[in-house]
Design an enzyme around this catalytic site. Structure first.
Site, PDB file in Angstrom:
ATOM      1  N   GLU A 178      33.227  16.048  10.110  1.00 28.37           N
ATOM      2  CA  GLU A 178      33.966  16.251   8.857  1.00 28.37           C
ATOM      3  C   GLU A 178      33.292  15.562   7.667  1.00 28.37           C
ATOM      4  OE1 GLU A 178      37.662  14.861  10.344  1.00 28.37           O
ATOM      5  OE2 GLU A 178      38.128  16.750  11.354  1.00 28.37           O
TER       6      GLU A 178
ATOM      7  N   ASP B  69      39.055  10.097  16.142  1.00 30.97           N
ATOM      8  CA  ASP B  69      40.314   9.866  15.450  1.00 30.97           C
ATOM      9  C   ASP B  69      41.008   8.678  16.109  1.00 30.97           C
ATOM     10  OD1 ASP B  69      39.929  12.095  13.904  1.00 30.97           O
ATOM     11  OD2 ASP B  69      41.633  13.218  14.685  1.00 30.97           O
TER      12      ASP B  69
END
Length: 588
Positions: free
Chosen positions: A335, A359
């Site tokens: 990302e 994450d």
């Protein structure tokens, strides 16, 4: 050819001739040689070569000799200095005054000559001039004839050298953005001032259409592509397709997607570091790459809504092998989270090992685990744990299938063997991507990290008005009972790579509980490295003038420049902020 950054060793000496200086020459120069030997025999560059040291052409007793040493170091790509002495020297006359590289001074703890007095005097000069320096002084008195480096001194010398080399390895390289901001994630709003002023790096950027351009125009090595296709068919296990029936692609469509993601990997790599083979094919401009030490790929959503996602590319760039064999990993951020990419980079340069990008997804309390699974947590997991899971990609080294002394590890590529590569592949599958999230398809990476590995989770954040701040959490990976793992994993996405992580608690601050660690984490991502390297990270952060706002490193292991203590000795966190704010970024 670009030189490795080197450590400069400066033997300083009492400048008084007619007996004093002459009696110290051999001892002083031997100290320098001992430090150089320690560093070169212990530390390696990311390519596996021993770290190189440069010793001043003579001992340094007066300013002209300090200047001669400085000139030699400038020509030798020295990124940091270590001054050594067994005796009194003339402080500001013998010090290195380069303001943009780290400095350390080892003053010999002996009774015959006042090495400690010089150490204190020259550190005072460093503080007065605003040029930070690390002070190293052995805990125990040594005999003047003792040439051994005490263990406590070794530890500080090596900690300093690892961190200093990281600053040198980053300098004059680039962060490459492939795409732009992903889903509004702050870390993918790339801040060029941070990279330039704190890390000495530049920023490069390409649009994601560069991937399709190179595919359409054949700007990749076709022979490597054919070899890669054969290797993937032989070694990569396609996982279970968990998509709705109407979203499942045909076998032929999946075959095309495998071709596509392999080309993505090749193009992503070539964008970062170039590929001389492209010049042979007539693509001289593309062959040079972007001199990127770290990169990130936006992916979501403009790319992934239409094309196969970047999971395969990201996984194998961060992994230490591919169809070309075992090699050093790249540092590559999902990302385009540049701040997590930099966190990974810090970890990598300090350890030479690949990094887990994840994450920081869920805090599981003991009560919640008991309610959902009926299982009572014990051992490292007794206080609860964090579910670290990236949305589809992760270094295969994160499986923990490599071993050292029979224990799971993540280790440098030069220690890796083919049996460990095969174990990583056998314990990983690549399920078709969840097309409700990734409409263009692709293949995610699915594995479970082995337990009982010491790891450190790191995150760099940008705080308006302050600048960068660093968070560090040392802890351990966990191996849950199989049924407990599946129950918890299936509540998220069982097609993604999972690491169960228990941070080490201290009973205070952000480490009162696992919940507090989660609650104080500064962003949605973390960079996870093998080993407890929090102390090295704190040292590196102080060199870059980045304050640490959260860590669980024992106070006795914290090693910062001596002038940090002049900002206060009771509240080290506040002193760190004040020192970093006053001194400003290393490269500004």
């Amino acid at each position: 050819m670009i030189q490795h950054p080197r450590i400069g060793i400066r033997p300083t000496i009492d400048g008084r001739r007619q007996g004093v200086r002459e009696s110290l020459e051999v001892q002083t120069m031997n100290m320098a040689k001992s430090v150089a030997d320690l560093i070169s025999s212990t530390l390696k560059y990311p390519d596996g070569e021993p770290v190189e040291c440069v010793i001043s052409p003579s001992t340094i007793g007066r300013v002209p000799e300090a200047a001669a040493s400085h000139e030699l170091f400038k020509k030798s790509n020295v990124c940091a200095t270590i001054t050594v002495t067994p005796c009194w020297c003339y402080g500001s006359e013998t010090m290195d005054m380069s303001p943009d590289i780290p400095h350390a001074i080892w003053g010999f703890n002996g009774t015959e000559r006042p090495g400690a007095v010089y150490l204190a005097a020259v550190l005072a000069s460093h503080a007065q001039k605003g040029i930070p320096a690390f002070g190293i002084y052995g805990r125990d008195v040594q005999e003047a004839s003792d040439t051994a480096i005490p263990e406590d001194v070794k530890e500080k010398l090596l900690r300093y050298a690892r961190a200093a080399l990281a600053t040198g390895l980053m300098r004059d390289t680039a962060y490459l953005s492939m795409g732009s901001v992903s889903m509004g994630i702050g870390g993918s709003i790339v801040n060029p001032d941070f990279f330039q002023e704190y890390l000495g790096m530049r920023n490069e950027s390409v649009d994601m259409t560069e991937f399709t351009r190179r595919m359409d125009r054949g700007i990749y090595d076709p022979e490597e592509f054919e070899r890669a296709m054969v290797w993937v068919k032989e070694h990569i296990k396609e996982g279970v397709d968990r998509n709705r029936e109407d979203l499942i692609l045909s076998k032929e469509e999946k075959e095309k997607q495998w071709e596509f993601v392999i080309k993505m990997f090749m193009i992503g790599r070539d964008l970062m570091v170039g590929n001389p083979r492209l010049a042979e094919l007539g693509f001289e401009e593309e062959a040079v790459g972007h001199h990127a030490l770290v990169a990130g790929f936006q992916g979501q959503r403009q790319w992934t809504d239409h094309f196969p996602n970047g999971d395969f590319m990201e996984t194998f760039l961060n992994t230490q092998f591919d169809w070309n064999g075992i090699r050093k990993p790249f540092v590559f951020a999902t990302e385009n989270d540049s701040l997590n990419g930099v966190s990974m980079l810090f970890n990598y340069l300090l350890t030479n090992t690949p990094q887990i990008f994840a994450d920081v997804r869920t805090y599981w309390s003991p009560e919640a685990v008991k309610r959902v699974t009926g299982h009572t947590l014990e051992g490292c997991a007794a206080a609860g744990f964090l579910h670290l899971i990236n949305s589809g990609s992760c270094t295969l080294d994160g499986t923990g299938q490599a071993t050292r002394d029979g224990k799971p590890v993540m280790k440098p590529f030069w220690e890796l063997d083919e049996s460990e590569v095969q174990a990583m592949l056998e314990n990983t599958d690549f399920p078709p991507a969840n097309r409700e999230y990734f409409r263009g398809g692709g293949f995610s990476t699915r594995f479970l990290t082995k337990g009982d590995m010491p790891v450190t989770m790191v995150r760099l954040n940008l705080l308006k008005g302050v600048g960068p701040v660093l968070q560090i959490a040392e802890g351990y990976t966990l191996e849950l009972p199989e049924d407990v793992h599946h129950t918890l994993d299936n509540r998220t996405d069982p097609g993604w790579p999972t690491t169960w992580f228990a941070p080490r608690l201290t009973g205070k601050g952000a480490f009162k509980s696992v919940y507090d660690v989660m609650n104080n984490w500064g962003a949605n991502h973390g960079a996870i490295t093998y080993g407890h390297i929090g102390a090295d990270l704190i040292t590196l952060a102080s060199m870059l003038r980045i304050p640490v706002n959260m860590h669980n490193v024992p106070e006795e292991d914290i090693f910062r420049p001596k002038n940090w203590s002049l900002f206060g000795t009771e509240d080290l966190e506040s002193a760190d902020y004040r020192a970093c704010q006053l001194l400003g970024p290393l490269h500004k």
